[in-house]
Design a protein around this motif. Structure first.
Motif, mmCIF file in Angstrom:
data_model
loop_
_atom_site.group_PDB
_atom_site.id
_atom_site.type_symbol
_atom_site.label_atom_id
_atom_site.label_comp_id
_atom_site.label_asym_id
_atom_site.label_seq_id
_atom_site.Cartn_x
_atom_site.Cartn_y
_atom_site.Cartn_z
ATOM 1 N N GLU A 85 0.832 -1.209 0.000
ATOM 2 C CA GLU A 85 0.000 0.000 0.000
ATOM 3 C C GLU A 85 0.865 1.257 0.000
ATOM 4 O OE1 GLU A 85 -3.580 1.993 2.649
ATOM 5 O OE2 GLU A 85 -2.252 0.516 3.557
ATOM 6 N N GLN A 86 1.900 1.265 0.813
ATOM 7 C CA GLN A 86 2.801 2.413 0.870
ATOM 8 C C GLN A 86 3.524 2.608 -0.465
ATOM 9 O OE1 GLN A 86 3.182 4.708 3.162
ATOM 10 N NE2 GLN A 86 1.654 3.762 4.480
ATOM 11 N N ALA A 87 3.884 1.511 -1.114
ATOM 12 C CA ALA A 87 4.578 1.603 -2.399
ATOM 13 C C ALA A 87 3.666 2.207 -3.457
ATOM 14 C CB ALA A 87 5.067 0.227 -2.836
ATOM 15 N N GLN A 88 2.383 1.861 -3.416
ATOM 16 C CA GLN A 88 1.455 2.405 -4.401
ATOM 17 C C GLN A 88 1.157 3.874 -4.143
ATOM 18 O OE1 GLN A 88 -1.958 -0.120 -4.378
ATOM 19 N NE2 GLN A 88 -0.993 -1.679 -5.639
ATOM 20 N N THR A 89 1.014 4.268 -2.886
ATOM 21 C CA THR A 89 0.696 5.666 -2.594
ATOM 22 C C THR A 89 1.903 6.570 -2.776
ATOM 23 O OG1 THR A 89 1.095 5.284 -0.239
ATOM 24 C CG2 THR A 89 -1.173 5.115 -1.004
ATOM 25 N N SER A 90 3.111 6.026 -2.632
ATOM 26 C CA SER A 90 4.292 6.872 -2.792
ATOM 27 C C SER A 90 4.577 7.205 -4.249
ATOM 28 C CB SER A 90 5.513 6.194 -2.166
ATOM 29 O OG SER A 90 5.837 5.025 -2.885
ATOM 30 N N LYS A 91 3.981 6.468 -5.187
ATOM 31 C CA LYS A 91 4.181 6.737 -6.604
ATOM 32 C C LYS A 91 3.389 7.952 -7.060
ATOM 33 C CE LYS A 91 5.127 1.973 -7.884
ATOM 34 N NZ LYS A 91 4.657 0.813 -8.629
#
Length: 131
Positions: A85-91
């Motif tokens: 989830e963090q990887a997707q929102t950081s993009k």
């Protein structure tokens, strides 16, 4: 005199409404009671509850389909999900318009270009030279 007029008007309306409701209900019932079994799926004779002649023994624990997660496995899977989830929102989830003027120009021209394509009766997907 008004009493007689009221009785005539309202009793006739009520009778008409009751008859209309009865016709609608009959139509609904007729639509639900079709005998078309063309798309029906057959039910296997072995599926479903069976009468074994005995009562079930509730003292015997049922067999589990799969082993249950331990707390460590649960925490590891939750951590993996949160990392994804963090990887997707950081993009950068939101799309940002780099040049609003270019988008406004595109919006003005798009309608006219689409109308030209429709009037020319050509499909750019089939004919790349179509303009």
């Amino acid at each position: 005199m008004t009493i007689n007029i009221g009785e005539t008007v309202f009793s006739g309306t009520g009778r008409f409404c009751r008859m209309g409701a009865a016709v609608v209900l009959l139509a609904i019932a007729a639509g639900c009671s079709s005998t078309n079994i063309e798309g029906a799926t057959p039910v296997a004779a072995t599926d479903g509850p069976k009468n074994t002649g005995t009562y079930p023994n509730l003292n015997i624990p049922p067999q589990v389909a799969a082993e249950q997660f331990t707390e460590a496995e649960k925490n590891a899977k939750l951590a993996q999900l949160k990392a994804d989830e963090q990887a997707q929102t950081s993009k950068g989830g939101a799309v940002k318009a780099a040049n609003p003027a270019a988008l406004n120009t595109l919006a003005r021209k798009h309608g006219a270009d689409a109308l030209k394509q429709i009037e020319a009766k050509c499909d750019p997907a089939l004919d790349p030279t179509c303009k």
